[in-house]
Motif scaffolding. Structure first.
Motif, short mmCIF file in Angstrom:
data_model
loop_
_atom_site.label_atom_id
_atom_site.label_comp_id
_atom_site.label_asym_id
_atom_site.label_seq_id
_atom_site.Cartn_x
_atom_site.Cartn_y
_atom_site.Cartn_z
N ILE A 188 89.45 41.10 24.90
CA ILE A 188 89.95 42.42 24.50
C ILE A 188 91.08 42.79 25.43
O ILE A 188 90.93 42.78 26.66
CB ILE A 188 88.84 43.49 24.55
N THR A 189 92.25 43.11 24.86
CA THR A 189 93.43 43.44 25.65
C THR A 189 94.26 44.47 24.88
O THR A 189 93.72 45.16 24.01
CB THR A 189 94.23 42.18 26.00
N ILE A 190 95.56 44.56 25.17
CA ILE A 190 96.41 45.48 24.42
C ILE A 190 97.40 44.69 23.58
O ILE A 190 97.69 43.53 23.85
CB ILE A 190 97.14 46.49 25.33
N GLN A 191 97.94 45.36 22.58
CA GLN A 191 98.73 44.71 21.54
C GLN A 191 99.91 43.90 22.07
O GLN A 191 100.07 42.73 21.72
CB GLN A 191 99.22 45.77 20.55
N SER A 192 100.76 44.51 22.89
CA SER A 192 101.97 43.81 23.33
C SER A 192 101.64 42.62 24.24
O SER A 192 102.33 41.60 24.21
CB SER A 192 102.92 44.77 24.04
N VAL A 193 100.59 42.76 25.05
CA VAL A 193 100.17 41.65 25.90
C VAL A 193 99.66 40.49 25.06
O VAL A 193 100.02 39.33 25.28
CB VAL A 193 99.08 42.12 26.89
N ALA A 194 98.83 40.81 24.06
CA ALA A 194 98.31 39.78 23.16
C ALA A 194 99.45 39.09 22.42
O ALA A 194 99.46 37.86 22.30
CB ALA A 194 97.33 40.40 22.16
N TYR A 195 100.42 39.88 21.98
CA TYR A 195 101.53 39.30 21.22
C TYR A 195 102.34 38.33 22.09
O TYR A 195 102.83 37.31 21.61
CB TYR A 195 102.45 40.40 20.69
N GLY A 196 102.44 38.64 23.39
CA GLY A 196 103.16 37.75 24.30
C GLY A 196 102.52 36.37 24.36
O GLY A 196 103.22 35.36 24.39
#
Length: 258
Positions: A188-196
């Motif tokens: 579980i993380t945040i959207q922009s970090v996951a997208y990276g």
């Protein structure tokens, strides 16, 4: 006599030049250094650029440098585990924190926050072949969260209705490596970090971490010790950066152009 006068004139000239040289260097030395605490394992907000002398780079770093420069400060960056950042603030080891940190009621009891400079959303990062496509699919799975993060709090909340095996880690990049090695099922993380991470690996995907049908939002802010004069100073510069378009430029550079 002429020779003696020449020597005196030379000596006086050296004194004047020395004084001028000293006054010229003191202006930069007078700039106070402020220390930013961060956890450089959270791209695109902050990460270690191993191809460029292990420099810490990212959205938070560029914004902090911009604000520090506007306020007339030199900036020093101290990298450490996310879970210890608030303690570092309160023990005055750092002057402020920018680390993709979310302003929460619990944290507000310990530190002061700036105005929000970016809004994020909680997501689940998983491997495409793992058949994990909704939060319900996390039942019984090994789910990684960063220690001390809002994602840890979200996992605890989800765990009440969707029992999972929560595993707490210090660093996000180590969780991704563990998931790729089959030691974790999801993160579980945040959207922009996951997208990276997704932009670098076709084997990963993300989906919204819904709680009661709603997406959890994360207002990201800078944190300061209680009563710090830097809070108001940063708020003014954040407002100016929003108005001038500088903040949008940094969002485009680090988040939208991953």
């Amino acid at each position: 006599m002429i020779k003696k006068m020449s020597l005196i004139m030379i000596a006086l000239l050296l004194v004047v030049l020395s004084a001028c040289s000293g006054s010229g260097s003191s202006s930069s030395e007078k700039k106070k250094t402020i220390v930013m605490g961060t956890s450089a394992d959270y791209p695109p907000f902050e990460s270690v650029d191993t191809t460029n002398g292990n420099k810490i780079v990212g959205f938070d770093v560029d914004l902090a440098k911009y604000i520090a420069n506007k306020l007339g400060y030199n900036l020093k960056i101290q990298n450490q585990d996310f879970n210890g950042l608030i303690a570092a603030l309160n023990s005055k080891k750092v002057d402020f924190v920018m680390a993709g940190m979310v302003d929460t009621p619990e944290r507000e009891k310990q530190v002061d926050f700036s105005h929000t400079y970016y809004n994020e959303y909680q997501v689940v990062l998983a491997k495409k072949g793992a058949k994990i496509n909704t939060v319900q699919d996390l039942k019984g799975k090994k789910v990684g969260v960063q220690l001390g993060s809002t994602q840890e709090a979200l996992a605890v909340k989800l765990n009440k209705t969707i029992p999972m095996k929560i595993q707490r880690w210090d660093k996000l990049n180590e969780m991704v490596e563990a998931m790729n090695a089959g030691k974790l099922d999801a993160i579980i993380t945040i959207q922009s970090v996951a997208y990276g991470y997704i932009s670098k690996s076709k084997d990963l995907h993300q989906f919204n971490a819904l709680v009661n049908g709603k997406t959890e939002a994360d207002p990201i802010s800078a944190a300061f010790p209680k009563g710090s004069k830097l809070t108001a100073q940063f708020n003014k510069e954040i407002a100016k950066a929003k108005k001038s378009g500088k903040l949008d430029q940094l969002v485009t550079k680090w988040i939208k152009n991953q």
